[in-house]
Write an enzyme that holds these catalytic residues in place. Structure first.
Site, PDB file in Angstrom:
ATOM      1  N   TYR A  24       0.837  -1.211   0.000  1.00 34.55           N
ATOM      2  CA  TYR A  24       0.000   0.000   0.000  1.00 34.55           C
ATOM      3  C   TYR A  24       0.871   1.260   0.000  1.00 34.55           C
ATOM      4  O   TYR A  24       1.721   1.440   0.873  1.00 34.55           O
ATOM      5  CB  TYR A  24      -0.899  -0.040   1.243  1.00 34.55           C
ATOM      6  CG  TYR A  24      -1.726   1.197   1.524  1.00 34.55           C
ATOM      7  CD1 TYR A  24      -2.400   1.860   0.516  1.00 34.55           C
ATOM      8  CD2 TYR A  24      -1.847   1.678   2.828  1.00 34.55           C
ATOM      9  CE1 TYR A  24      -3.161   2.984   0.796  1.00 34.55           C
ATOM     10  CE2 TYR A  24      -2.611   2.799   3.113  1.00 34.55           C
ATOM     11  CZ  TYR A  24      -3.262   3.452   2.097  1.00 34.55           C
ATOM     12  OH  TYR A  24      -4.010   4.564   2.378  1.00 34.55           O
ATOM     13  N   ASP A  58      -3.108  -6.495   8.255  1.00 33.60           N
ATOM     14  CA  ASP A  58      -4.055  -5.474   7.828  1.00 33.60           C
ATOM     15  C   ASP A  58      -5.100  -6.191   6.971  1.00 33.60           C
ATOM     16  O   ASP A  58      -4.828  -6.566   5.839  1.00 33.60           O
ATOM     17  CB  ASP A  58      -3.265  -4.419   7.044  1.00 33.60           C
ATOM     18  CG  ASP A  58      -4.126  -3.314   6.478  1.00 33.60           C
ATOM     19  OD1 ASP A  58      -5.363  -3.471   6.447  1.00 33.60           O
ATOM     20  OD2 ASP A  58      -3.561  -2.290   6.052  1.00 33.60           O
ATOM     21  N   ILE A  80      -8.172  -5.110   5.989  1.00 30.79           N
ATOM     22  CA  ILE A  80      -9.267  -4.184   5.679  1.00 30.79           C
ATOM     23  C   ILE A  80     -10.029  -4.560   4.406  1.00 30.79           C
ATOM     24  O   ILE A  80     -11.107  -4.057   4.169  1.00 30.79           O
ATOM     25  CB  ILE A  80      -8.807  -2.703   5.604  1.00 30.79           C
ATOM     26  CG1 ILE A  80      -7.942  -2.436   4.378  1.00 30.79           C
ATOM     27  CG2 ILE A  80      -8.082  -2.284   6.873  1.00 30.79           C
ATOM     28  CD1 ILE A  80      -7.748  -0.946   4.122  1.00 30.79           C
ATOM     29  N   LYS A  88     -13.541  -0.263   3.395  1.00 32.04           N
ATOM     30  CA  LYS A  88     -13.589  -1.016   2.136  1.00 32.04           C
ATOM     31  C   LYS A  88     -14.709  -2.055   2.174  1.00 32.04           C
ATOM     32  O   LYS A  88     -15.506  -2.138   1.245  1.00 32.04           O
ATOM     33  CB  LYS A  88     -12.244  -1.728   1.903  1.00 32.04           C
ATOM     34  CG  LYS A  88     -11.024  -0.847   2.078  1.00 32.04           C
ATOM     35  CD  LYS A  88     -10.974   0.315   1.113  1.00 32.04           C
ATOM     36  CE  LYS A  88      -9.724   1.150   1.339  1.00 32.04           C
ATOM     37  NZ  LYS A  88      -9.686   2.349   0.517  1.00 32.04           N
TER      38      LYS A  88
END
Lengths: 398, 398
Positions: free
Chosen positions: B47, B132, B134, B173
Site C-alpha cells: 500500500y 491489515d 481491511i 472497504k
C-alpha cells in the site's frame, strides 16, 4: 468560530485544519511545529492531559511557567522570561508557548493586554504561540473573550510575525459536542497548513457528522440562540454554585468563563503539602463521592486547589453535589474539633455517618443514586490516559 | 468482524481498539509496538501510503521484503529471512512484519499455508505480526479469505505466542464507509490493548456515527445481504473488466479479491525502467485521463505494473474507462507502427485525436463529462499525502 468570537474577526476557510477533537488537534499542531526533544512553555496551572496530548507520541516536552495566586495566576513577562532562560540554560530547544484561553482550570479569560504581551513575547523570541481557545464561548461575564485572532487583526500592519500564531478550537465545550470529535487547528502559517492537511488523515471527522454539523451551524438563528442561552445558563449555574460554596466559606477563584470552579480547600489540608492534597482528594473521591481534580494534576505549585466542574449536570445533581460538599466541610470541621478535643476515632466515624445520612436524604430516587454512584466512582475513571497508575488523579481531568 | 470472516472465528470485544480509520489504526499499532528508528518488514508491492501511515509521525522505518512476478509475488520464507538478516546486519531493530491480506495492490488473499508460515516466521524471530485485513470482505472468488484469527484459533493449544499478533480492520472497504472513519485494532496482547486504549483519544469515532453503525451492524439480515451482494457485484465487475482488458491483450494479475486490478503494461513502456513507467503514468493521467497508480508507488521491483481501481464507479463510467484504455492501447500501437514507419510527429497527434474523439462519443452528457474530468483530473489528487511533490504518483494510491 467567528460567531463565538463575537463576529469581531474573520477566518479564512483555507487555513482551517480539521482533526479528531481538540486532543487530536493539539497533537497535530505539535507534530507540525516541534521535533522530539523540543519544548513548549506552558503557564501553570494547565490542562491535566496536556502531557498526553502534546508530548506522549510527539516526544516533545513541556516547560512550566509557574504562576501563583499572589497575583491571580497572571502570566507575567518575568515568569515567561525566567522559564525560557532556564530552558535555554539547560540546552533545551524552546519551540513555542501554548496557552489555554479561557483557562482550564482557572475559568478566566485573558485580558487584551496580557494576550498582546504573550504575542509580543513569542514574536520577540521568534517562537510559536499556540492558543487553545476551546472554551471561547463559555465566557459568561466581563471581561469579554478576546481571541488571539483579534490581536493578529489589530497588529497585522505592523511587523507582527503572524506565521508564528496558531489557534486550536473544537466544538466539544462551546457547542457541547465532545462525542462528535470535531477539532480544528487554524494557522496563519502556510507551511503548517500544508503539513497539517496531510496529517489530518489520522483524525478525519466522520462525513455523516460533518454533514449534520454543516446543516446545524449554517442555521444562524439556532447558533445565535444556542450561544446566548448557553452563556446565560452558565452564568446562572455559576452564580448558584458560588453562593453554595460561599455559604460554607469555601474560597473560589474569581472566574468569568469555563465549566468549572477553581476552589481553594487548603484550610482542609492536614498540612500544606501535595501529599496532604492527595489524601484529601482520595477522601473526596471515595467517601464524599465527588469527582474533583486536585491542583497537582494541573501542575499547580500551591497545594490545596481543586477544580470542580459545575456545568455537566442537571439542577438536581447540583444540589446533591452542594449537599455533599456542605456535609463534608461541616463534618470535617466537626471532625477537626472532635480530634482537637482528643475523643479519637470513634467520633470521626460518627461524624461521617451523619453527613452520609444527610446526603442520602437529598436523593430523590435510588435510580439517581445508582447513576451518580457510577458517575463518581473511581472505578470508571477515564481509561483514555497514558498515566499507568489507575489511582492517578490525572485521569480525572477533562 | 466475525461475519466478514465467515463466522469461523470469534472476537473478544475487550480486545478491540477503535481508531480514526485504518490510517489511524495502523499508526496506533505502530506507536504501541515500535520506537523511533525501529523497523517493520513489509512484503512488496505494498500500500503506497504505508510510509505515511506507519512511519511519518512514529519515526519507524519499513524494510521491504521483495516479492516478484516469477512466483506470483508469493511471500517466501527465503525473502523474509533475507530482508531480516540484512536489517540485522545493518544494526536495525526489526520489531515486526506487517502484511495486507487481501493484498493491496495485488487483489489476492493469502492461502492458509502461507499465512501460517508468516505466523511461524514471526514467532520464531520473536517479532510482531500485524495483519491489515481491511479488504477481508472483498474476496469474491476462491480461495476463501483466511484471517490470521483462524490461524491463532488453530494453533492456540500449541506454543504459539499469540501476544505477538495484531489485526487492523476498518469498515472503509468492506462496508463502503470510508467517510465514517472507523478503524479497528484487534490485539491478542494485553499491554497493547491497554496502551492502545489510552491512545484512542487521538482518533475516536463520532458518537453519532457509532450510534448509527451499532444499529446498522446489529441487523444481521442487512449485513448478511450486504456482504453477499457486495461479493457478487464485485465478482461481476471483476469479470467484466477482465474481459475488457483481455480483448486488448492487457495482462492482469490473477486476483480473487480487492477493488482493483494489478495490470502489466510493460509492453507499453519505451524501456524497462521506472523512468519509463513514470512517463507512461503521466500520459495515462494527463492524456488518457485515467486515475491509475504506477507500481513504483507500491515499491514494486519490476517496472510496468499499474493498479487500476474498478469498483468505485457506476457501469457507465466503467465503459468510459474501458473505452479510454482501449483507445489508448490501440492508439499506442498505431503510434508505434507510425513511428516505426518514420512519418514523424504529426501522425501521433492524429492518432491521439482519433481516440479522444472516440472517448467523447461514449459520454452521454456534458454534465457527466465534467464530472469525470474532475474526478480524473490530476489537479485534485488527494491532498492527504505527506509527499511534498504534487506530481508524485504516491498521492494517487488509496
Amino acid at each position: 468560530m467567528s460567531k463565538v468570537r463575537g463576529g469581531r474577526v474573520k477566518f479564512d476557510p483555507k487555513r482551517i485544519l480539521m482533526s479528531g477533537g481538540a486532543t487530536g488537534a493539539n497533537e497535530l499542531i505539535m507534530f507540525c511545529l516541534a521535533d522530539p526533544g523540543d519544548a513548549f512553555l506552558v503557564p501553570t496551572p494547565y490542562y491535566a492531559a496536556y502531557p498526553r496530548d502534546l508530548c506522549w507520541r510527539t516526544g516533545l516536552q513541556l516547560i512550566p511557567v509557574h504562576c501563583d495566586s499572589s497575583n491571580n495566576f497572571k502570566i507575567t513577562r518575568e515568569a515567561l522570561e525566567s522559564s525560557y532562560k532556564k530552558a535555554k540554560d539547560d540546552n533545551i530547544n524552546v519551540k513555542g508557548l501554548i496557552i489555554t484561553n479561557p483557562s482550564n482550570p482557572l475559568g478566566t479569560s485573558l485580558d487584551h493586554d496580557t494576550l498582546k504581551s504573550l504575542v509580543s513575547f513569542t514574536n520577540d523570541k521568534n517562537i510559536h504561540l499556540v492558543c487553545d481557545e476551546i472554551y471561547a464561548a463559555t465566557v459568561f461575564d466581563s471581561p469579554r473573550f478576546v481571541s488571539v485572532a483579534e490581536i493578529v487583526q489589530e497588529m497585522d500592519d505592523s511587523s507582527l510575525k503572524k506565521e508564528l500564531i496558531h489557534i486550536v478550537y473544537s466544538l466539544s465545550k462551546d457547542m457541547g459536542f465532545p462525542g462528535f470529535r470535531v477539532g480544528i487547528v487554524y494557522s496563519y502559517n502556510d507551511t503548517v497548513v500544508n503539513c497539517g492537511r496531510k496529517m489530518s488523515s489520522f483524525g478525519l471527522i466522520s462525513s455523516q457528522t460533518q454533514h449534520m454539523l454543516a446543516a446545524m451551524l449554517s442555521d444562524d438563528e439556532f447558533v445565535d440562540n444556542f450561544l446566548k442561552k448557553n452563556s446565560l445558563r452558565l452564568a446562572k449555574r455559576h452564580e448558584h454554585f458560588a453562593k453554595g460554596l460561599e455559604e460554607i466559606n469555601i474560597k473560589r477563584f474569581p472566574s468569568n468563563a469555563g465549566l468549572f470552579y477553581w476552589m481553594n480547600l487548603s484550610t482542609l489540608l492536614k498540612e500544606q503539602t501535595f501529599d496532604a492534597e492527595m489524601a484529601l482528594w482520595r477522601v473526596i473521591i471515595n467517601e464524599v463521592k465527588l469527582n474533583v481534580s486536585p491542583g497537582s494534576s494541573f501542575n499547580c505549585l500551591e497545594p490545596g486547589w481543586f477544580r470542580v466542574c459545575f456545568a455537566n449536570m442537571d439542577d438536581e445533581t447540583v444540589e446533591v453535589a452542594l449537599n455533599r460538599i456542605r456535609a463534608f466541610v461541616i463534618g470535617n470541621k466537626k471532625e477537626t474539633t472532635t480530634n482537637n478535643s482528643s475523643r479519637g476515632k470513634k467520633s470521626v466515624v460518627e461524624v461521617k455517618k451523619r453527613w452520609q445520612q444527610n446526603l442520602r436524604l437529598s436523593f430523590s430516587s435510588s435510580r439517581i443514586l445508582d447513576h451518580h454512584e457510577n458517575v463518581m466512582s473511581p472505578h470508571i475513571l477515564s481509561p483514555h490516559s497514558p498515566i499507568p497508575a489507575s489511582s492517578s488523579p490525572l485521569v480525572q481531568a477533562t
